[in-house]
Design an enzyme around this catalytic site. Structure first.
Site, PDB file in Angstrom:
ATOM      1  N   ASP A 229       0.853  -0.938   0.201  1.00 50.91           N
ATOM      2  CA  ASP A 229      -0.028  -0.036   0.430  1.00 50.91           C
ATOM      3  C   ASP A 229       0.926   1.169  -0.045  1.00 50.91           C
ATOM      4  OD1 ASP A 229      -2.760  -0.929   0.687  1.00 50.91           O
ATOM      5  OD2 ASP A 229      -1.776  -2.052   1.950  1.00 50.91           O
TER       6      ASP A 229
ATOM      7  N   ASP B  47       3.844   1.082  -1.641  1.00 48.70           N
ATOM      8  CA  ASP B  47       4.405   1.749  -3.039  1.00 48.70           C
ATOM      9  C   ASP B  47       3.084   1.981  -4.037  1.00 48.70           C
ATOM     10  OD1 ASP B  47       6.436   0.052  -2.410  1.00 48.70           O
ATOM     11  OD2 ASP B  47       6.258  -1.833  -3.008  1.00 48.70           O
TER      12      ASP B  47
ATOM     13  N   LEU C  76      16.670   1.500  -4.671  1.00 46.60           N
ATOM     14  CA  LEU C  76      16.470   1.141  -5.875  1.00 46.60           C
ATOM     15  C   LEU C  76      15.531   0.797  -6.943  1.00 46.60           C
ATOM     16  CD1 LEU C  76      17.559  -3.021  -4.686  1.00 46.60           C
ATOM     17  CD2 LEU C  76      19.341  -1.002  -5.837  1.00 46.60           C
TER      18      LEU C  76
ATOM     19  N   LYS D 243      16.222  -9.963  -1.521  1.00 46.35           N
ATOM     20  CA  LYS D 243      16.215  -8.701  -1.142  1.00 46.35           C
ATOM     21  C   LYS D 243      15.383  -9.057   0.201  1.00 46.35           C
ATOM     22  CE  LYS D 243      14.115  -4.203  -2.160  1.00 46.35           C
ATOM     23  NZ  LYS D 243      13.411  -4.286  -0.767  1.00 46.35           N
TER      24      LYS D 243
ATOM     25  N   ARG E 132      21.184   3.436   6.622  1.00 47.74           N
ATOM     26  CA  ARG E 132      21.285   4.238   5.796  1.00 47.74           C
ATOM     27  C   ARG E 132      21.172   5.449   5.648  1.00 47.74           C
ATOM     28  NH1 ARG E 132      17.674   1.964   0.898  1.00 47.74           N
ATOM     29  NH2 ARG E 132      16.604   2.739   2.219  1.00 47.74           N
TER      30      ARG E 132
ATOM     31  N   CYS F 244     -20.265 -21.100  25.764  1.00 50.78           N
ATOM     32  CA  CYS F 244     -19.902 -22.402  24.243  1.00 50.78           C
ATOM     33  C   CYS F 244     -20.551 -22.257  23.138  1.00 50.78           C
ATOM     34  CB  CYS F 244     -19.614 -23.945  24.903  1.00 50.78           C
ATOM     35  SG  CYS F 244     -19.006 -25.371  23.321  1.00 50.78           S
TER      36      CYS F 244
ATOM     37  N   CYS G 201     -22.339 -25.855  22.989  1.00 48.40           N
ATOM     38  CA  CYS G 201     -22.988 -26.831  23.759  1.00 48.40           C
ATOM     39  C   CYS G 201     -23.964 -26.191  25.398  1.00 48.40           C
ATOM     40  CB  CYS G 201     -22.518 -27.630  24.695  1.00 48.40           C
ATOM     41  SG  CYS G 201     -21.181 -27.049  25.904  1.00 48.40           S
TER      42      CYS G 201
ATOM     43  N   CYS H 200     -18.609 -31.972  25.077  1.00 49.17           N
ATOM     44  CA  CYS H 200     -19.556 -30.920  23.809  1.00 49.17           C
ATOM     45  C   CYS H 200     -18.532 -32.024  22.519  1.00 49.17           C
ATOM     46  CB  CYS H 200     -18.189 -29.882  24.357  1.00 49.17           C
ATOM     47  SG  CYS H 200     -19.005 -28.522  22.845  1.00 49.17           S
TER      48      CYS H 200
END
Length: 669
Positions: A39, A41, A87, A113, A134, A391, A394, A414
């Site tokens: 997203d 990108d 890149l 990558k 970086r 539950c 049951c 159950c």
């Protein structure tokens, strides 16, 4: 949101510029990644397309044509000797061919990558000088002290004179990420990528190390005093292929992609670059990207969709986990419609609601899950997710357990639990009743024909033919499949019983510890079980409590009466130590890779079965090659990554013909 042509173009460019800049600051500055990579990108691609059409509208602070970076670096900095650039990306084979044709006659290198954080590691006359991010591409932030704590495998010294710079990627392994989230449910990390970036912005890296929030560094290049050199010994490297033309490059890209799910670290693409350093340097670079390299991006493993509804199915041991339906979304190479929400606590802490926009994550064979929601996209129609108090099957009151606030049904009668236990018994890893599907198990359980595991062995073809849509061939296949499953043996029986806290590994360890029959295991004390390697007190107590239940004892007797084999099989027994004395595998650490063929039958043999045979020969198995590995055991169709690493580390590569000879000599086969 895609651009609507009716909207003012300048306004949209400014919106996208602000959003991309904000996301860069969050990820590169704070280690937070609120949007999936795909997203992000898409936003940047939309901005680039609009600016290409209207270059006069590009604002002064545009993130285009620059290295992705935070607006400012907050810590001490250092100027890189060479810029650390982003890149250019490709998403089609045609773009890769175009890149290769631009450099006709050149040799190319294709490598993984990694999806982490780029670092520059600099040595002065063999001693670590500094580590930097970086940063802006020209200037990086110094993180030397932090990496000493959180990247324990980074060499402090190398055998090389002069100034040596090693560049690579710091990643958080998937296994580390999962273990950290399990241990810290209140402070989970969104994904390994954010985990890596966030770890290096923490103020207390020592605390991160104690919490096992650790990273690994993979090198992809090095230079000495500005000239390219081989990556020094002591560094882990990414998988690489050297290719002569575009066709070989594309094959390598697909080969790396095919291994993606089996890796313990995330990769989001493959890097294609000119192999020869001189050719790469001669290609030059623009303001943000080298011209001699391009990144091929694989289909995303994380995408946004809408959470439609939540169900609470009852599992085979009574756990009632949340399962959600989402609007169909293509992620990780498949279309996903069902996801897990983990547990009620995470639903509450992440404030997930029905109707939310959620980021769906799918990696490998892991069940897709909701990494997070995007509250800023709510319109007021969303509804709270309320865990059930009773539950769904049951009606029994549910118990809340553990830090995840999980719901459990304690009613052993159950119906849903009973049906799930029957399905598990019939599954491939247990009795392996290939001809018996879950739909028929549900139907037969609903009709009262199947209540216990032993009831499978009373079914007849005539009985099954009474059901609509059951033909003679299907009925006979089902009965034959059930009959063939009687020889399952102790290990698979222990798996099929679905003992709480006892994994498939526990079943294997009980067999290797010398237990001969299911009755022997049932008679064991907690003290007996804790003495076995890797069986802890809680698992031991759970096994003892399970076999103490009268209904379990009755069921074991019923299975015996019907001829079900519950004793240890020869292939699951511990190897005779004396027989293994002459085997090179005894005491060895090994890694297994590739596809294997059983020499006894000529049929394919699964990796888990090969692992079991090797462990019977007194070897220890590991998932990745390291300096501690003695042998890399290889079958057919082996990739270059592990064999290349084995060669680099001096690990012996053993092909399957020799492996089978060793196992025969050890008396295992």
């Amino acid at each position: 949101m895609p651009f609507n042509r009716g909207v003012d173009v300048a306004k949209r460019i400014n919106e996208l510029t602000a959003e991309v800049t904000r996301l860069n600051d969050l990820y590169y500055g704070a280690g937070d990644s609120p949007l999936p990579d795909a997203d992000y990108d898409a936003l940047k691609d939309e901005l680039a397309a609009l600016v290409a059409e209207h270059p006069e509208l590009e604002p002064a602070g545009s993130p285009l044509g620059k290295v992705n970076a935070p607006a400012e670096l907050t810590g001490p900095t250092v100027r890189h000797a060479r810029p650390m650039l982003s890149l250019a990306k490709a998403t089609s084979e045609e773009q890769i061919r175009t890149f290769c044709e631009r450099f006709g006659g050149q040799v190319f290198r294709v490598s993984e990558k990694l999806d982490g954080l780029s670092l520059s590691v600099v040595y002065a006359d063999g001693t670590l000088d500094y580590v930097a991010t970086r940063g802006t591409g020209a200037v990086g932030e110094l993180v030397t002290a932090k990496v000493r704590h959180v990247i324990p495998g980074l060499p402090a010294e190398i055998d090389a004179p002069g100034r040596v710079e090693v560049r690579g990627e710091a990643v958080m392994l998937r296994s580390v990420w999962s273990a950290y989230n399990e241990a810290h449910p209140a402070r989970t990390l969104t994904n390994p990528r954010s985990g890596a970036a966030g770890t290096l912005v923490l103020k207390d890296p020592e605390a991160a190390a104690k919490a096992r929030r650790l990273l690994r560094f993979f090198a992809f290049g090095a230079d000495r005093d500005g000239a390219a050199v081989e990556v020094p010994a002591g560094f882990e490297t990414v998988a690489q292929f050297v290719c002569a033309d575009a066709a070989e490059v594309i094959d390598a890209v697909h080969a790396i992609g095919a291994r993606r799910d089996g890796l313990d670290y995330d990769i989001d693409g493959a890097v294609v670059r000119l192999h020869e350093p001189a050719a790469f340097d001669a290609a030059g670079f623009n303001s943000a990207e080298p011209r001699g390299a391009i990144a091929f991006k694989y289909p995303p493993e994380e995408k946004l969709t809408t959470l439609l509804s939540v169900e609470w199915p009852v599992g085979k041991i009574g756990r009632v986990p949340p399962r959600a339906k989402v609007a169909p979304v293509f992620v990780g190479g498949v279309t996903v419609e069902n996801i897990t929400l983990h547990n009620p606590r995470l639903i509450r802490e992440r404030d997930l609601r029905i109707g939310d926009t959620v980021a769906v994550v799918r990696r490998g064979d892991v069940i897709p899950f909701a990494g997070r929601s995007l509250p800023e996209r709510r319109d007021g129609t969303e509804t709270e997710i309320v865990p059930p108090a009773h539950c769904p099957s049951c009606g029994s009151e549910l118990e809340v357990r553990g830090t995840g606030e999980e719901r459990w049904c304690l009613n052993l009668q159950c119906p849903a639990q009973a049906t799930r236990r029957l399905m598990h018994w019939a599954s491939r890893q247990a009795a392996d009743m290939e001809g018996v599907g879950d739909t028929w198990i549900e139907k037969l359980a609903e009709d009262g024909v199947l209540r216990n595991r032993s009831d499978f062995y009373d079914l007849t073809a005539e009985q099954l033919l009474g059901y609509e849509r059951m033909g003679e061939v299907s009925a006979r296949n089902m009965v034959d499949s059930i009959a063939a499953s009687k020889g399952l043996g102790l290990r698979r029986a222990l798996i099929g019983l679905a003992i709480p806290m006892a994994s498939e590994g526990t079943a294997k360890r009980l067999c290797l510890a010398g237990y001969e029959s299911i009755e022997d295991v049932a008679a064991a004390t907690a003290e007996d079980l804790v003495a076995i390697r890797d069986i802890g007190p809680k698992a031991a107590e759970s096994i003892v409590a399970f076999f103490a239940r009268p209904e379990v004892r009755r069921e074991l007797a019923a299975l015996r009466e019907r001829g079900v084999h519950l004793d240890v099989l020869p292939e699951d027994r511990p190897v005779d130590a004396a027989a293994a004395d002459d085997s090179p595998l005894k005491g060895a650490s090994v890694v297994i890779t590739g596809a294997f063929t059983d020499p006894r039958s000529g049929a394919k043999i699964s990796r888990p079965d090969v692992t079991r045979l090797v462990e019977q020969a007194a070897a220890t198995t590991a998932s990745s090659v390291s300096a501690n590995t003695d042998y890399l055991l290889t079958g057919d169709n082996v990739g270059a990554a592990k064999t290349g690493k084995a060669e680099k580390l001096g690990v012996a590569v053993v092909e399957q013909d020799r492996l089978w000879r060793w196992l025969t000599e050890a008396g295992v086969i």
